[in-house]
Scaffold this active site. Structure first.
Site, short mmCIF file in Angstrom:
data_model
loop_
_atom_site.label_atom_id
_atom_site.label_comp_id
_atom_site.label_asym_id
_atom_site.label_seq_id
_atom_site.Cartn_x
_atom_site.Cartn_y
_atom_site.Cartn_z
N HIS A 183 80.21 10.16 21.56
CA HIS A 183 79.18 10.93 22.26
C HIS A 183 78.29 10.00 23.11
O HIS A 183 78.02 10.28 24.29
CB HIS A 183 78.35 11.70 21.23
CG HIS A 183 77.29 12.58 21.80
ND1 HIS A 183 77.33 13.96 21.73
CD2 HIS A 183 76.13 12.28 22.44
CE1 HIS A 183 76.24 14.45 22.32
NE2 HIS A 183 75.50 13.46 22.75
N GLU A 184 77.86 8.88 22.51
CA GLU A 184 76.95 7.98 23.23
C GLU A 184 77.68 7.23 24.35
O GLU A 184 77.12 7.01 25.42
CB GLU A 184 76.25 7.00 22.28
CG GLU A 184 75.41 7.65 21.18
CD GLU A 184 74.48 8.76 21.66
OE1 GLU A 184 73.98 8.69 22.80
OE2 GLU A 184 74.28 9.72 20.90
N HIS A 217 77.90 9.42 27.25
CA HIS A 217 76.63 9.45 28.01
C HIS A 217 76.60 8.34 29.05
O HIS A 217 76.15 8.53 30.17
CB HIS A 217 75.44 9.26 27.07
CG HIS A 217 74.85 10.54 26.54
ND1 HIS A 217 74.38 11.54 27.35
CD2 HIS A 217 74.65 10.97 25.27
CE1 HIS A 217 73.91 12.53 26.61
NE2 HIS A 217 74.06 12.21 25.33
N GLN A 219 69.29 9.02 28.73
CA GLN A 219 68.54 10.17 28.20
C GLN A 219 67.03 9.96 28.24
O GLN A 219 66.27 10.90 28.01
CB GLN A 219 68.96 10.46 26.76
CG GLN A 219 70.38 10.98 26.65
CD GLN A 219 70.70 11.33 25.22
OE1 GLN A 219 71.08 10.48 24.45
NE2 GLN A 219 70.51 12.60 24.86
N CYS A 279 73.11 17.75 21.37
CA CYS A 279 72.65 16.61 22.16
C CYS A 279 71.17 16.81 22.43
O CYS A 279 70.74 17.93 22.75
CB CYS A 279 73.43 16.56 23.47
SG CYS A 279 72.89 15.24 24.57
N LEU A 280 70.37 15.75 22.29
CA LEU A 280 68.93 15.86 22.53
C LEU A 280 68.64 16.30 23.96
O LEU A 280 67.58 16.86 24.23
CB LEU A 280 68.25 14.52 22.24
CG LEU A 280 68.27 14.06 20.78
CD1 LEU A 280 67.64 12.67 20.66
CD2 LEU A 280 67.55 15.05 19.86
N GLY A 331 71.50 9.67 17.61
CA GLY A 331 71.95 8.76 18.65
C GLY A 331 71.16 9.02 19.92
O GLY A 331 70.70 10.15 20.15
NI NI Z 1 73.68 13.35 23.65
#
Ligand code: NI
Length: 169
Positions: free
Chosen positions: A134-135, A138, A50, A92-93, A45
């Site tokens: 999660h997204e 964000h 991000q 998380c990236l 995701g």
């Molecule tokens: Ni994330």
């Protein structure tokens, strides 16, 4: 185009993103670039903040490119139903190399617009449910770290500060 992923510490990750209002060619290109950037980073995701773009837009593919139908675009998503509880390690990236167990709803229904602006609802379980939450977090300026205990969160933040000091973040 592959965008570099913004890391924890960049303020864009902690402010609420602005609604998507134009469903034009530019948005379609951004969505394509987001999928490309997510796959390059081996994520499931990716939210627009991000890559430094404060827009309520996220892409998800929990199939790791195995299933073309698993590619999801969420513009202006809202969580409309949650059910159950499920604890799994989450990462998380934007917080690379850390993973911690996070309790989330097991089943989640999201309402969002697709790349063309058409509203749809989708229900996911387990990993997909987690990705929806999660997204969407964000886009509200929230990272998964906020779901950890204060103790664990502080420990991770301390480690990140150390990495940043060493020029490794
Ligand atoms: Ni994330």
């Amino acid at each position: 185009m592959i965008y570099p992923i913004v890391k924890f510490g960049n303020p864009v990750l902690e402010k609420p993103a602005l609604p998507v209002t134009e469903f034009d060619q530019e948005l379609k290109q951004l969505i394509e670039d987001m999928f490309e950037s997510m796959y390059a980073a081996r994520g499931v995701g990716l939210a627009a903040p991000q890559i430094g773009i404060s827009k309520r837009l996220a892409v998800i593919d929990v199939s790791f490119q195995e299933d073309p139908d698993a590619k999801l675009v969420l513009a202006n998503p809202e969580i409309i139903h949650t059910e159950g509880r499920h604890t799994q390690p989450e990462g998380c990236l934007s917080v690379p190399d850390f993973r911690e167990p996070v309790a989330r709803a097991r089943k989640v229904t999201v309402r969002a617009q697709n790349a063309a602006g058409r509203w749809f609802e989708k229900t996911g379980e387990e990993l997909l449910a987690r990705a929806f939450l999660h997204e969407t977090d964000h886009l509200n300026g929230k990272l998964y770290l906020s779901h950890l205990s204060a103790l664990k969160r502080d420990l991770i933040k301390r480690k990140i500060r150390k990495l940043a000091k060493a020029g490794e973040w």
